[in-house]
Scaffold this motif. Sequence first.
Motif, mmCIF file in Angstrom:
data_model
loop_
_atom_site.group_PDB
_atom_site.id
_atom_site.type_symbol
_atom_site.label_atom_id
_atom_site.label_comp_id
_atom_site.label_asym_id
_atom_site.label_seq_id
_atom_site.Cartn_x
_atom_site.Cartn_y
_atom_site.Cartn_z
ATOM 1 N N VAL A 1 95.930 9.851 97.241
ATOM 2 C CA VAL A 1 94.885 9.185 98.021
ATOM 3 C C VAL A 1 93.537 9.797 97.661
ATOM 4 C CG1 VAL A 1 94.103 8.559 100.329
ATOM 5 C CG2 VAL A 1 96.550 8.837 99.881
ATOM 6 N N VAL A 2 92.608 8.952 97.203
ATOM 7 C CA VAL A 2 91.271 9.416 96.832
ATOM 8 C C VAL A 2 90.222 8.650 97.624
ATOM 9 C CG1 VAL A 2 92.014 10.100 94.519
ATOM 10 C CG2 VAL A 2 91.081 7.810 94.870
ATOM 11 N N ASP A 3 89.080 9.279 97.800
ATOM 12 C CA ASP A 3 87.976 8.713 98.568
ATOM 13 C C ASP A 3 87.086 7.899 97.638
ATOM 14 O OD1 ASP A 3 85.652 8.213 99.994
ATOM 15 O OD2 ASP A 3 85.404 10.259 100.727
ATOM 16 N N ALA A 4 86.946 6.608 97.918
ATOM 17 C CA ALA A 4 86.155 5.725 97.059
ATOM 18 C C ALA A 4 84.689 6.132 97.005
ATOM 19 C CB ALA A 4 86.262 4.277 97.551
ATOM 20 N N CYS B 1 95.696 5.662 95.059
ATOM 21 C CA CYS B 1 95.327 4.840 96.197
ATOM 22 C C CYS B 1 93.865 5.130 96.551
ATOM 23 C CB CYS B 1 96.259 5.216 97.349
ATOM 24 S SG CYS B 1 96.310 4.029 98.660
ATOM 25 N N VAL B 2 92.962 4.230 96.192
ATOM 26 C CA VAL B 2 91.538 4.437 96.437
ATOM 27 C C VAL B 2 91.225 3.958 97.853
ATOM 28 C CG1 VAL B 2 89.193 3.967 95.654
ATOM 29 C CG2 VAL B 2 91.059 4.128 93.980
ATOM 30 N N ASN B 3 91.072 4.910 98.758
ATOM 31 C CA ASN B 3 90.875 4.611 100.181
ATOM 32 C C ASN B 3 89.379 4.569 100.521
ATOM 33 O OD1 ASN B 3 91.689 4.125 102.825
ATOM 34 N ND2 ASN B 3 91.791 6.281 103.345
ATOM 35 N N LEU B 4 89.088 4.099 101.718
ATOM 36 C CA LEU B 4 87.715 4.030 102.248
ATOM 37 C C LEU B 4 86.832 3.075 101.439
ATOM 38 C CD1 LEU B 4 87.238 7.854 102.906
ATOM 39 C CD2 LEU B 4 87.868 6.116 104.578
ATOM 40 N N ILE B 5 87.421 2.000 100.918
ATOM 41 C CA ILE B 5 86.612 1.068 100.137
ATOM 42 C C ILE B 5 85.609 0.333 101.015
ATOM 43 C CG2 ILE B 5 88.291 0.748 98.285
ATOM 44 C CD1 ILE B 5 88.968 -1.984 99.637
ATOM 45 N N ASP B 6 85.895 0.253 102.321
ATOM 46 C CA ASP B 6 84.932 -0.377 103.225
ATOM 47 C C ASP B 6 83.650 0.448 103.303
ATOM 48 O OD1 ASP B 6 86.629 1.546 104.395
ATOM 49 O OD2 ASP B 6 86.141 0.889 106.413
ATOM 50 N N GLU B 7 83.794 1.771 103.391
ATOM 51 C CA GLU B 7 82.616 2.647 103.397
ATOM 52 C C GLU B 7 81.887 2.582 102.069
ATOM 53 O OE1 GLU B 7 82.886 6.673 104.669
ATOM 54 O OE2 GLU B 7 84.231 6.219 106.342
ATOM 55 N N ARG C 1 81.733 0.129 99.970
ATOM 56 C CA ARG C 1 80.999 -1.136 99.834
ATOM 57 C C ARG C 1 79.716 -1.117 100.651
ATOM 58 N NH1 ARG C 1 86.530 -4.784 100.296
ATOM 59 N NH2 ARG C 1 87.113 -4.631 98.076
ATOM 60 N N ARG C 2 79.775 -0.473 101.820
ATOM 61 C CA ARG C 2 78.551 -0.363 102.638
ATOM 62 C C ARG C 2 77.484 0.468 101.938
ATOM 63 N NH1 ARG C 2 82.180 -0.445 107.153
ATOM 64 N NH2 ARG C 2 82.399 1.835 107.149
#
Length: 243
Positions: A87-90, A113-119, A121-122
């Motif tokens: 798990v990595v932080d996008a 697994c690239v997580n926090l894609i919502d952050e 994108r913001r």
Amino acid sequence: MSHTIALAGNPNTGKSTLFNLLTGLRQHTGNWPGKTVLRAEGELQTDRHSYKIIDLPGTYSLYSNSSDEEVARDYIIFEKPDITLVVVDATSLERNLNLALQVLEMTDRAIVCVNLIDEARRKGVTVDKDKLSKYLGVPVVLISAREKIGVIQLLKTIDQMAEGLIETKPYQIQYSLEVESQIQEMEPKIKQIFGNSLPSRWIALRILDRDEHLLDALKRHVKHPNEPKVDSEVAQGGCCHGA
């Protein structure tokens, strides 16, 4: 038949959020044997398979700098999970990929697994998962565990890897000519001792780093009649390569 999944990642990547999302209430905690490090396990059921998920301690590396790192390293190497989800932080991809590359030196059964894609994108950050997957040589899935984005695709990818439908070719860091020469010299000796049960290139790198903790772990976990050769023959050529 239940498959095992190891969750690996830096602290604060949302790894625990993903663990809770995948396992729900089907989880329990305790300590790793002989350690004060927390061990969390849970169960995941997809349409096609059942899985046991082990949430490894959050670490920045998989060397022998702390109990957390040793626990995570030993589980991937010696327990050989069917799949390791990194798990990595996008929003901090470059920094997080350091751990991912270390995992790829240890196992070819990995999904990034690239997580926090919502952050991300913001913040105007976009991740080209296809390009990243081609570079790393393993599947890459974009998700937001918190917002439940990309979870269906992640589950499909997990099932496909469990069924052997995904061919991987993990990226291997190339070191200096001197280090690569020493690795090539050591690998046949390591394979003579352990066969293909352990990643010989990775072990060679750790011996070159004079990782005494790893040598101790090899003695504890691997029963082989020629085991003393690990530190008597192979480790003689050790030198630090700065991996």
